[in-house]
Design an enzyme around this catalytic site. Structure first.
Site, short mmCIF file in Angstrom:
data_model
loop_
_atom_site.label_atom_id
_atom_site.label_comp_id
_atom_site.label_asym_id
_atom_site.label_seq_id
_atom_site.Cartn_x
_atom_site.Cartn_y
_atom_site.Cartn_z
CB SER A 151 -0.34 0.23 1.42
OG SER A 151 -1.33 1.36 1.36
CE1 TYR A 164 -4.39 -1.95 4.66
CE2 TYR A 164 -3.53 0.81 4.17
CZ TYR A 164 -3.93 -0.53 3.76
OH TYR A 164 -3.38 -0.59 2.59
N1 LIG Z 1 -7.87 0.65 -2.21
C1 LIG Z 1 -7.15 1.28 -2.06
O1 LIG Z 1 -7.18 2.31 -2.17
C2 LIG Z 1 -5.53 0.25 -1.90
C3 LIG Z 1 -4.46 0.56 -1.22
C4 LIG Z 1 -3.24 0.88 -0.61
C5 LIG Z 1 -3.58 -0.78 -1.61
N2 LIG Z 1 -4.64 -1.92 -1.20
C6 LIG Z 1 -4.55 -2.92 -0.74
O2 LIG Z 1 -5.09 -3.92 -1.94
C7 LIG Z 1 -5.85 -5.17 -1.51
C8 LIG Z 1 -6.99 -5.47 -1.90
O3 LIG Z 1 -7.55 -4.15 -1.07
P1 LIG Z 1 -9.22 -3.42 -1.97
O4 LIG Z 1 -8.59 -2.03 -2.36
O5 LIG Z 1 -9.44 -4.05 -3.16
O6 LIG Z 1 -10.20 -3.63 -0.88
P2 LIG Z 1 -11.29 -4.28 -0.54
O7 LIG Z 1 -12.59 -4.21 -1.66
O8 LIG Z 1 -11.94 -4.06 0.46
O9 LIG Z 1 -11.19 -6.00 -1.16
C9 LIG Z 1 -10.38 -6.56 0.12
C10 LIG Z 1 -10.71 -8.32 -0.16
O10 LIG Z 1 -9.49 -8.93 0.99
C11 LIG Z 1 -10.48 -9.62 1.31
N3 LIG Z 1 -10.52 -9.81 3.03
C12 LIG Z 1 -10.53 -9.55 3.90
N4 LIG Z 1 -10.51 -9.95 5.51
C13 LIG Z 1 -10.15 -11.58 4.85
C14 LIG Z 1 -10.02 -12.82 5.34
N5 LIG Z 1 -10.05 -12.68 6.96
N6 LIG Z 1 -10.33 -13.65 5.18
C15 LIG Z 1 -10.01 -13.76 3.74
N7 LIG Z 1 -9.94 -12.83 2.83
C16 LIG Z 1 -10.52 -11.79 3.40
C17 LIG Z 1 -11.87 -9.49 1.24
O11 LIG Z 1 -12.71 -10.57 1.03
P3 LIG Z 1 -13.94 -10.79 1.93
O12 LIG Z 1 -14.50 -9.84 3.31
O13 LIG Z 1 -14.99 -11.70 1.27
O14 LIG Z 1 -13.21 -11.90 3.18
C18 LIG Z 1 -12.10 -8.71 0.00
O15 LIG Z 1 -12.30 -9.65 -1.15
C19 LIG Z 1 -5.53 -5.36 0.31
O16 LIG Z 1 -4.76 -5.89 0.61
C20 LIG Z 1 -5.23 -3.62 0.37
O17 LIG Z 1 -4.55 -2.74 1.53
C21 LIG Z 1 -5.59 -0.87 -1.55
#
Ligand SMILES: NC(=O)c1ccc[n+]([C@@H]2O[C@H](COP(=O)([O-])OP(=O)(O)OC[C@H]3O[C@@H](n4cnc5c(N)ncnc54)[C@H](OP(=O)(O)O)[C@@H]3O)[C@@H](O)[C@H]2O)c1
Length: 273
Positions: A151, A164
């Site tokens: 991130s 985080y």
């Molecule tokens: N969006 C941003 O602005 C951003 C920025 C920088 C980095 N990131 C990183 O990108 C990655 C994806 O995030 P995203 O933006 O796509 O957010 P998101 O839509 O909230 O997706 C997060 C995913 O992680 C899964 N997850 C969470 N807790 C879990 C658990 N206990 N067991 C299994 N799966 C779990 C969720 O699925 P379930 O809830 O169905 O379990 C979901 O599929 C993350 O690592 C995040 O830190 C995101």
């Protein structure tokens, strides 16, 4: 929140078996569909089975074979078994994308120790455990890619996201060590670094302060981020930022961390009475 598709490149992954964690929404869902469109066999996991089923339909609509597993990756003791199951069901793993993650928007002074431990479990210990489960297979095959999703929280401001950002910083150094230790082995390790992306990540959720206000136009589209992720696999680069804008911020921070942090501290300090 359905993710619009349509900008996905379609070359290069025929016959490859890809496991994407956190593929029920956001970047992980878009990544799974991008690999499916590029010809890969895709394995997807997360907790929400209904959402995974929708992503599986999107993958199948692109002609791909898709396996899904509803798993809670915070159950660290079950991850080695899950890794064995995924390897068996997919017939091997060529690409592991450790993408599942949770936010923690909270100032450090208001945190309980469990806040830190819970976010470390998903964002750091679970990708470590899954990597350790899959790595012996890849090392024996002298082939494979491991992509760890970090991130910009590490490379911009950790303000009000300390737990985080720290979990992702741990993942970054683990990934760097892996990259160095596997150099020349045929197993390639990539660090992939998204910035603010349109997903469910920044929605209100228990245990977090309200989301930071963000201009929707400034958020990257999950499909574009997924394409950048697939793109990093074709390079020898250790770290890939999802956008040039994110890379420019990280470069500024690396160039003079004291000036960068001082400017942020001045911006966030309460104004004097
Ligand atoms: N969006 C941003 O602005 C951003 C920025 C920088 C980095 N990131 C990183 O990108 C990655 C994806 O995030 P995203 O933006 O796509 O957010 P998101 O839509 O909230 O997706 C997060 C995913 O992680 C899964 N997850 C969470 N807790 C879990 C658990 N206990 N067991 C299994 N799966 C779990 C969720 O699925 P379930 O809830 O169905 O379990 C979901 O599929 C993350 O690592 C995040 O830190 C995101």
């Amino acid at each position: 929140m359905p993710v619009g598709r349509g900008h996905v490149k379609t070359d290069g992954w025929h016959g490859q078996r890809v496991l994407v964690t956190g593929a029920s929404s956001g970047i992980g869902a878009a990544t799974a569909v991008a690999f499916a469109a590029a010809g890969a066999t895709v394995g997807i996991c997360a907790r929400r089975a209904d959402r995974l089923a929708g992503v599986r339909e999107e993958c199948r609509a692109r002609g791909a074979e898709c396996h899904l597993w509803a798993v809670d990756l915070s159950r660290l003791d079950e991850i080695a078994d899950f890794g064995r199951t995924a390897l068996a069901d997919l017939g091997g793993i060529d690409v592991l994308v450790n993408n599942a993650g949770v936010p923690k928007r909270r100032t450090i002074a208001t945190m309980a120790p469990s806040d830190v431990e819970d976010v470390m479990a998903i964002n750091y210990f679970s990708p470590v455990r899954l990597t350790l489960a899959v790595l012996p297979y890849m090392v024996a095959e002298k082939h494979g890619h491991i992509v760890n999703v970090s991130s910009m929280g590490v490379h911009s401001a950790a303000y009000r996201v300390g737990a985080y950002a720290a979990s992702k910083a741990a993942l970054e150094l683990f990934t760097e060590a892996l990259h160095l230790e596997l150099a020349g082995s045929g197993v390639r390790t990539h660090l992939f670094i998204p910035g603010s992306t349109r997903s469910e990540f920044s929605t209100p959720r228990a245990g977090n302060d309200p989301p930071f206000p963000q201009d929707p136009a400034s958020l990257a589209a999950p499909d574009d981020v997924a394409n950048a992720l697939l793109g990093c696999l074709g390079t020898d680069r250790f770290a890939t930022f999802a956008t040039a804008r994110d890379e420019a911020v990280a470069t500024r921070k690396n160039a003079d961390v004291n000036a960068f942090v001082a400017a942020l501290a001045a911006r966030f300090a309460p104004s004097s009475p």
